[in-house]
Structure formats: structure tokens, C-alpha cells
Design a protein around this motif. Structure first.
Motif, PDB file in Angstrom:
ATOM      1  N   SER A   1      -4.743 -16.444  -0.534  1.00 15.73           N
ATOM      2  CA  SER A   1      -4.485 -15.066  -0.122  1.00 15.73           C
ATOM      3  C   SER A   1      -5.353 -14.719   1.093  1.00 15.73           C
ATOM      4  CB  SER A   1      -4.777 -14.112  -1.279  1.00 15.73           C
ATOM      5  OG  SER A   1      -6.118 -14.240  -1.683  1.00 15.73           O
ATOM      6  N   LEU A   2      -5.019 -13.597   1.713  1.00  9.53           N
ATOM      7  CA  LEU A   2      -5.743 -13.106   2.891  1.00  9.53           C
ATOM      8  C   LEU A   2      -7.134 -12.603   2.497  1.00  9.53           C
ATOM      9  CD1 LEU A   2      -5.639 -12.086   5.895  1.00  9.53           C
ATOM     10  CD2 LEU A   2      -4.737  -9.940   4.960  1.00  9.53           C
TER      11      LEU A   2
ATOM     12  N   ARG B   1     -11.901  -5.572   6.568  1.00  7.22           N
ATOM     13  CA  ARG B   1     -10.598  -5.940   6.014  1.00  7.22           C
ATOM     14  C   ARG B   1      -9.786  -6.581   7.142  1.00  7.22           C
ATOM     15  NH1 ARG B   1      -7.320  -0.090   5.504  1.00  7.22           N
ATOM     16  NH2 ARG B   1      -7.250   0.277   7.762  1.00  7.22           N
TER      17      ARG B   1
ATOM     18  N   GLN C   1       0.371  -7.723   6.104  1.00  3.47           N
ATOM     19  CA  GLN C   1      -0.304  -7.421   4.841  1.00  3.47           C
ATOM     20  C   GLN C   1      -1.777  -7.228   5.076  1.00  3.47           C
ATOM     21  OE1 GLN C   1       2.400  -9.334   1.483  1.00  3.47           O
ATOM     22  NE2 GLN C   1       1.075 -10.846   2.385  1.00  3.47           N
ATOM     23  N   THR C   2      -2.381  -6.362   4.264  1.00  2.29           N
ATOM     24  CA  THR C   2      -3.821  -6.203   4.294  1.00  2.29           C
ATOM     25  C   THR C   2      -4.372  -6.441   2.905  1.00  2.29           C
ATOM     26  OG1 THR C   2      -5.630  -4.833   5.140  1.00  2.29           O
ATOM     27  CG2 THR C   2      -3.839  -3.686   3.980  1.00  2.29           C
ATOM     28  N   GLN C   3      -5.671  -6.230   2.724  1.00  4.38           N
ATOM     29  CA  GLN C   3      -6.347  -6.604   1.484  1.00  4.38           C
ATOM     30  C   GLN C   3      -6.456  -5.409   0.542  1.00  4.38           C
ATOM     31  OE1 GLN C   3      -9.358  -8.871   4.429  1.00  4.38           O
ATOM     32  NE2 GLN C   3     -10.060  -8.754   2.339  1.00  4.38           N
ATOM     33  N   PRO C   4      -6.561  -5.664  -0.748  1.00  2.00           N
ATOM     34  CA  PRO C   4      -6.825  -4.562  -1.689  1.00  2.00           C
ATOM     35  C   PRO C   4      -8.214  -3.989  -1.429  1.00  2.00           C
ATOM     36  CG  PRO C   4      -6.224  -6.601  -2.844  1.00  2.00           C
ATOM     37  CD  PRO C   4      -6.479  -6.961  -1.417  1.00  2.00           C
ATOM     38  N   SER C   5      -8.384  -2.714  -1.717  1.00  2.00           N
ATOM     39  CA  SER C   5      -9.647  -2.061  -1.367  1.00  2.00           C
ATOM     40  C   SER C   5     -10.758  -2.299  -2.384  1.00  2.00           C
ATOM     41  CB  SER C   5      -9.425  -0.555  -1.187  1.00  2.00           C
ATOM     42  OG  SER C   5      -8.811  -0.007  -2.326  1.00  2.00           O
TER      43      SER C   5
ATOM     44  N   GLN D   1      -9.584  -3.900  -8.698  1.00  2.00           N
ATOM     45  CA  GLN D   1      -8.133  -4.117  -8.605  1.00  2.00           C
ATOM     46  C   GLN D   1      -7.765  -5.593  -8.727  1.00  2.00           C
ATOM     47  OE1 GLN D   1      -7.292  -2.309  -4.825  1.00  2.00           O
ATOM     48  NE2 GLN D   1      -7.592  -0.234  -5.595  1.00  2.00           N
ATOM     49  N   VAL D   2      -8.700  -6.463  -8.429  1.00  2.00           N
ATOM     50  CA  VAL D   2      -8.376  -7.889  -8.442  1.00  2.00           C
ATOM     51  C   VAL D   2      -9.199  -8.659  -9.489  1.00  2.00           C
ATOM     52  CG1 VAL D   2      -7.634  -7.946  -6.025  1.00  2.00           C
ATOM     53  CG2 VAL D   2     -10.029  -8.381  -6.565  1.00  2.00           C
TER      54      VAL D   2
ATOM     55  N   TRP E   1     -11.659  -5.771  -0.079  1.00  2.00           N
ATOM     56  CA  TRP E   1     -12.515  -5.501   1.082  1.00  2.00           C
ATOM     57  C   TRP E   1     -13.924  -5.997   0.801  1.00  2.00           C
ATOM     58  CZ3 TRP E   1     -11.529   0.479   1.941  1.00  2.00           C
ATOM     59  CH2 TRP E   1     -10.182   0.678   2.267  1.00  2.00           C
TER      60      TRP E   1
END
Lengths: 364, 364
Positions: free
Chosen positions: A249-250, A328, A335-339, A343-344, A355
Motif C-alpha cells: 500500500s501507499l 501524507r 489515492q492518499t493515506q488514512p489519517s 483506522q488501520v 499519516w
């Protein structure tokens, strides 16, 4: 195994000695586009085999038309290719997840379980073509000649790639790393390099290649390296569930300054890395001096490489006081990243790409 | 142009009449894996050309070895392929962005600017091979025979694909849609279908194919359909900057119930879509009854298709009171969506893939 780390730089940070695991200090990671071999992170689950190249044999079998046994000399006649590629452990940045809730029994990686090198060797597809792929084969499984122990059982590390990826030109059986023979810690004499995928699929000390109709049933593919939802724990997990990890993932990280740093107020130079998995590219990196309310664009260094990270730098104004700096990235799929870390979060501690934040104090 | 929408279903929601833009009601979108043609969303920037198939000619030129002029009859001898693919306007879900801050002059799409169909036609690469690709060609540009007006200038809609994507087997010149000839609104007699990319690259009423060394300089590639950072506005924009959109990003939407719905407290059935752009697959969909604090897994319906969305459903317990229901997806690169609309806001209103939220009230 006392001298396992002997080829590593004096600044290399060892996370565990047996098996050997470690990585470079973060500022060193952001200093060069390709990581020097003696600083390249090491992720092992077992021993580091000492292999005599004269007696080494690679076995190719399973759903193939011609099972092969190849000596290193047999590989010398085959076409070669090179790729600048980033490898990253799926557990990179686990320490941030463990700070939210425990990730029992897992290595507490910081953001250093990632590095980049120019790899050279024989494209895997040359070997697969030589062996001939049977109809029905859809996965290419690898095993290592290392010695892993789990619950009293000894076996070699393993994992697999979908056949389509295994046939892609960027997937190599590498024997050199940044122009030098593979160091023992990095898989001498031969390893898989599977750019865009989690590091666990780039099997070191490659021993066997097996074509099959299903993914590898090795512990590290069928059990470990799976992504579970946030509500699953070691207590209630069903190991048949979860998502088998594949493409990265990014992500993006501030490597310098370090979290907790005391800085002179005013413009501060931030440096770090950003990495888009799969075939995606890093298109934009943004930094924030206020924890993510306002963002400014960072400068991307060097040129885009399909399979490698992008180093970046940014000058950001930091007034006196305590601040949270954040980064980020955006990839070529917009697409960007979850903050937020929560969340992950997952109990295995994989694929943290929230982030990246560091706490700093600026003084006048 | 009064009967432009004549082939559309009575429930089709028209967002603008000239040019014709509209889509289906959200519950209809989640009802069938492939969207019926008369409900498939329509995104136009100009007229709907009425083309006589007998006189239609497709021109292939630019950096090719043999410029071609092809009648529809010439296409009949070529290999055919079909693909189940989702198309999505880059402006889908713009209304949520516009609620944060204005997106001036842009169509206020809800979550209905997306649909799926089985497309059939000639793989684009068959045409490119027939024309012969010159060394140095790296992009394949398309123009439409529609009539777009911008600042008093009239031209055909256009856009391009990187050559590698244009050569991929899933990219078609389609002449049928769900087994029927292309309706006039969807590009009769011939359109591009570029799965995994923003809808704007699937050019309708295809007129010319031009191989070139740079992306299309058409307004809709060089100017529109670019992603700018959050701090850029129509006032301070430099149109040379911004990211040219290509691959779609991961998204998911609750189609039923509708936002504002009054429900009976207790278990509520949620239905919707999730779509992973590029070559990625939807691996997991999660729903929340409390705005994103706790999540439960939704059931993925049907089978994964590389280029199509995944419909899903979930039963979620909703106590009496007002609630925010939310959905987020995870893709095969272990990526999930950003949580907040403000994190992805941009003044053109593109690529909103933040968690989709709906407000509902449950009564006893």
C-alpha cells in the motif's frame, strides 16, 4: 551465529539477534535513493544459511513440463535484467500500531523496515519458460533453505506469487545487490525480488520453485502475513479468514528530524521517503506543521522509478512550542493515506500506512 | 435535442439537459451487478452526435507505420473480446465535496455517476497492431465527433491513455453494451472502454486515434480532469500543475437506504457498491452504525471481476435515535479509504473517495 551482522554498518540498529532483524537509522534511510548494502534492512524468521555456491542447486518443479535442477553455472547462460526496487516488510511502522493496542509476539519495527537497491539477475520468467508451465498452474511458490522453527517444527521460509506477477519482467532471481554479490544476510547466492509486493514474497536463499494451482501453504503465506479487521484479536482469530497480503500500500515517512527532536524555531528541513506499492507511482507528498489541518507540498527528489520509493524534502515553518509534524502521499491512482492509526490497526501489526506523525519542540 | 434521454428509464435522474448528464437512483444502482442500459449513467460535455453507420469512418494516425481509415465493416473481420467493467466519472460524489467548499461550475453529482456493463468489441491493440506503432509513441489519444464548446471555441471531446494501458487486453473499442448495440447516449457506433481508468478516458463517438509522444493536449486531458491540492482554488490555480488523472481510486457507497431515511429501529439491511480502480480488487467492505468508531464486515455479493465493482450488503443493528451510517472498503493492495471529506477536497471536485456516510433516524 555471533558474527551474523558482520557485514552491517556500525550504525545498523539490531532489533533481534537470533533471528537477525534490523534496519538503518531513519536519517540514513533518507540520505540516498538506493540504500547501501551494509545499511539495508534485514528481516529474517530463521537462520542465515551458509551456502557453498559450487554445490548450490535450484529445483523447479510442480506443474511444469520439465522439472529442472539448476546450478549457478546453468543460470549464467540466461538473459539478465536489473531493477531499482524498494523492499518493505509488511510490519514496517508496527510500533505505531502497538502503541494503540498490543500486537502480541511481533517485532516492534519502527519506520526502518524498508530499503531500496538496484537488483540484478535472471528474470524469473526465463526459468519458468525453460521449465514449461502446465495448464492449471496459477501460483509460483518459493521455499528458502533457511531453518525456521514454529511450535517445535522446523521448515524453510516460503511464500508465493500469482503466476501473472511471476511472469512480469520486473520479477528477478537476483544474485547481485547494488552491483555487489548478494550478502549472506540478503539471500546469497540467489533470492527472489518481487517489486511492488510485500517483502515476504521476495524469498531469500531460494531453494525450490513450485508451480501450483493454489497459493503457497507455507506458514508465512497461509497463516502469517494476513490482514485481519480491527475487531479480530489473537483470541478470536480464525486463521482461514483474513486477507493474504500481496501488493504494498501507499506510505510516506518523515525520516529527519526524529520524533522528540528539539529544534530551532523557524524554517525546518524535513526529509523522508514515500512509496506507492504495486505498479503505482508517488505523485505528490504533503507535509503539515499542525498535525494535518494545513498541508504544503514537498519537493520530490530524483526521477520516478516504477518500482522504487521517492525521496522527498520540504522546508516548513515551525513557531516556538510543541508541534505534531505529519506527512501524507498521493499515488498515481489519486489515492492518499488514512489519517489515523486506529483506522488501520490489526493484531498482526501489518500494513500501517496512516499519516506519519512526529512530535517536535521548537525553541527560540 | 429534446428527445436525447428517450432511451432512458422513467426513473433516470437528469442532472442537466444540454449537455445530457444523469444517472440512476442509488437503490437501482445496487440492485444488479450489471446496470441496465437505460439506467447507465450518462456524462457528456457536448452534443450527442447522430451518426450514420454506413458513412462512419475511424481514422488512425500520428506515430504509426500505416495510417488507417476504417469503416465499421472493416472492424468485422477483427478478433473480438468482452469485459465486464465499471465506468465512473471522476466527479462522482462531488456533492459531498461541494458541501465543504464550492467547486465552481462543476456538475453536482451524487454517488450515481458510476455504472457497470458487459462491453464487447475489438481490443484496441488489434487496431494498433494493424496500424503499426512507431518508436517513440508513448500515448494513444482519442477524439470524439461530439461538439463541445468552451470559451466560444468548438471541438470534440478528447483524452489519451498511456501506450502500455492502450495495449492491455481489457481496453476495447466497444460496439455493444450488455449485449445490445451501443445506445446513442453511450457512443454509437463505437467508443473506447478503458477499464480501471476514469470514465473520461473511455471516449464516446470515437472519431480519431492518434499515437503520439505526449498525453492528449485536448482540453479534457490537459486542463480539466486534473487533481489539485486542497489549498489550490480557481483563483490561484496554475493549470500546468496538478496531477493528470488516470487510474481510479478505491471507493464504496451506501446506495440503500437513502440519507435522511426514517427507519424502524433494529436490524437494517444496507446495500451498496465498492470499486477498486486500476487492476486492484475489492477485498473487504465494512459498515459502521456509529460514524466510524466500530465496524462490521459486509457480505460481498457475486464473484470478483478484475474490472468491475463489487456489490455488497450488510445487516446492521440501529437503535432508536439519529445515527450516521458509514462504509469503507479495502482493496487487494491492503489500502483503505480516507475518513474525512476535507482530506480529499479539491476545487475541481474530483476523486472523492472518503468514507461514505448517510444520516438516518431510527424510530421504535
Amino acid at each position: 551465529m555471533s558474527d551474523q551482522a558482520s557485514s552491517k554498518h556500525a550504525n545498523f540498529i539490531i532489533r533481534s539477534q537470533e533471528p537477525l532483524n534490523g534496519g538503518p537509522p531513519l536519517p540514513a534511510l533518507a540520505a540516498t535513493a538506493m540504500t547501501p548494502n551494509d545499511l539495508f534492512f534485514v528481516r529474517n524468521h530463521g537462520s542465515i544459511p551458509q551456502i557453498d555456491p559450487a554445490v548450490f542447486r535450484l529445483e523447479i518443479g510442480g506443474m511444469v513440463q520439465r522439472p529442472l535442477t539448476l546450478a549457478l553455472a546453468d543460470l549464467r547462460g540466461l538473459p539478465r535484467a536489473s531493477v531499482a526496487a524498494t523492499l518493505q516488510c509488511a510490519g514496517n511502522r508496527r510500533d505505531e500500531l502497538s502503541a494503540v493496542a498490543p500486537t502480541p509476539g511481533e517485532l516492534p519495527w519502527g519506520a526502518e523496515a524498508i530499503s531500496s537497491a538496484v537488483w540484478e539477475g535472471v528474470p524469473l520468467r526465463e526459468i519458468l519458460r525453460a521449465a514449461g508451465i502446465d495448464t492449471g498452474a496459477t501460483h509460483v511458490a518459493f521455499t528458502s533453505s533457511d531453518d525456521v522453527e514454529r511450535s517445535g517444527r522446523h521448515f524453510g521460509f516460503g511464500g508465493s506469487l500469482p503466476l501473472a506477477k511471476a511472469l512480469a519482467p520486473e520479477v528477478l532471481l537476483a544474485d547481485t545487490m547494488n552491483g555487489a554479490p548478494l550478502p549472506a544476510e540478503h539471500g546469497f547466492p540467489l533470492r527472489v525480488v518481487a517489486p511492488g509486493y510485500i517483502g515476504a514474497r521476495s524469498v531469500k536463499w531460494l531453494q525450490t520453485i513450485t508451480l501450483q494451482a493454489e497459493p503457497s501453504d507455507n506458514y508465512f503465506q497461509a497463516h502469517a502475513y494476513k490482514l485481519f479487521p480491527t475487531d479480530i484479536t489473537a483470541q478470536n482469530v480464525d486463521w482461514q479468514g483474513g486477507m493474504m497480503l500481496g501488493e504494498q500500500s501507499l506510505t510516506s515517512v518523515i525520516c529527519d528530524p526524529a520524533t522528540g527532536a528539539k529544534l530551532a524555531a523557524g524554517p525546518v528541513l524535513l526529509r523522508g521517503y514515500a512509496y506507492a506499492g504495486g505498479e503505482r507511482l508517488v505523485e505528490r507528498v504533503e507535509v503539515s506543521a499542525d498535525g494535518g489541518a494545513c498541508w504544503q507540498q514537498a519537493e520530490l527528489l530524483g526521477q520516478p522509478e516504477r518500482w522504487a520509493w521517492r525521496l522527498w524534502q520540504a522546508r516548513i515553518d515551525v513557531p516556538p512550542g510543541r508541534h505534531t509534524l505529519a506527512v501524507r502521499a498521493w499515488d498515481s491512482a489519486a489515492q492518499t493515506q488514512p489519517s489515523e492509526i486506529c483506522q488501520v490497526w490489526n493484531f498482526k501489526g501489518y500494513m500501517n500506512n496512516a499519516w506519519h506523525r512526529i512530535a517536535v519542540e521548537a525553541v527560540e
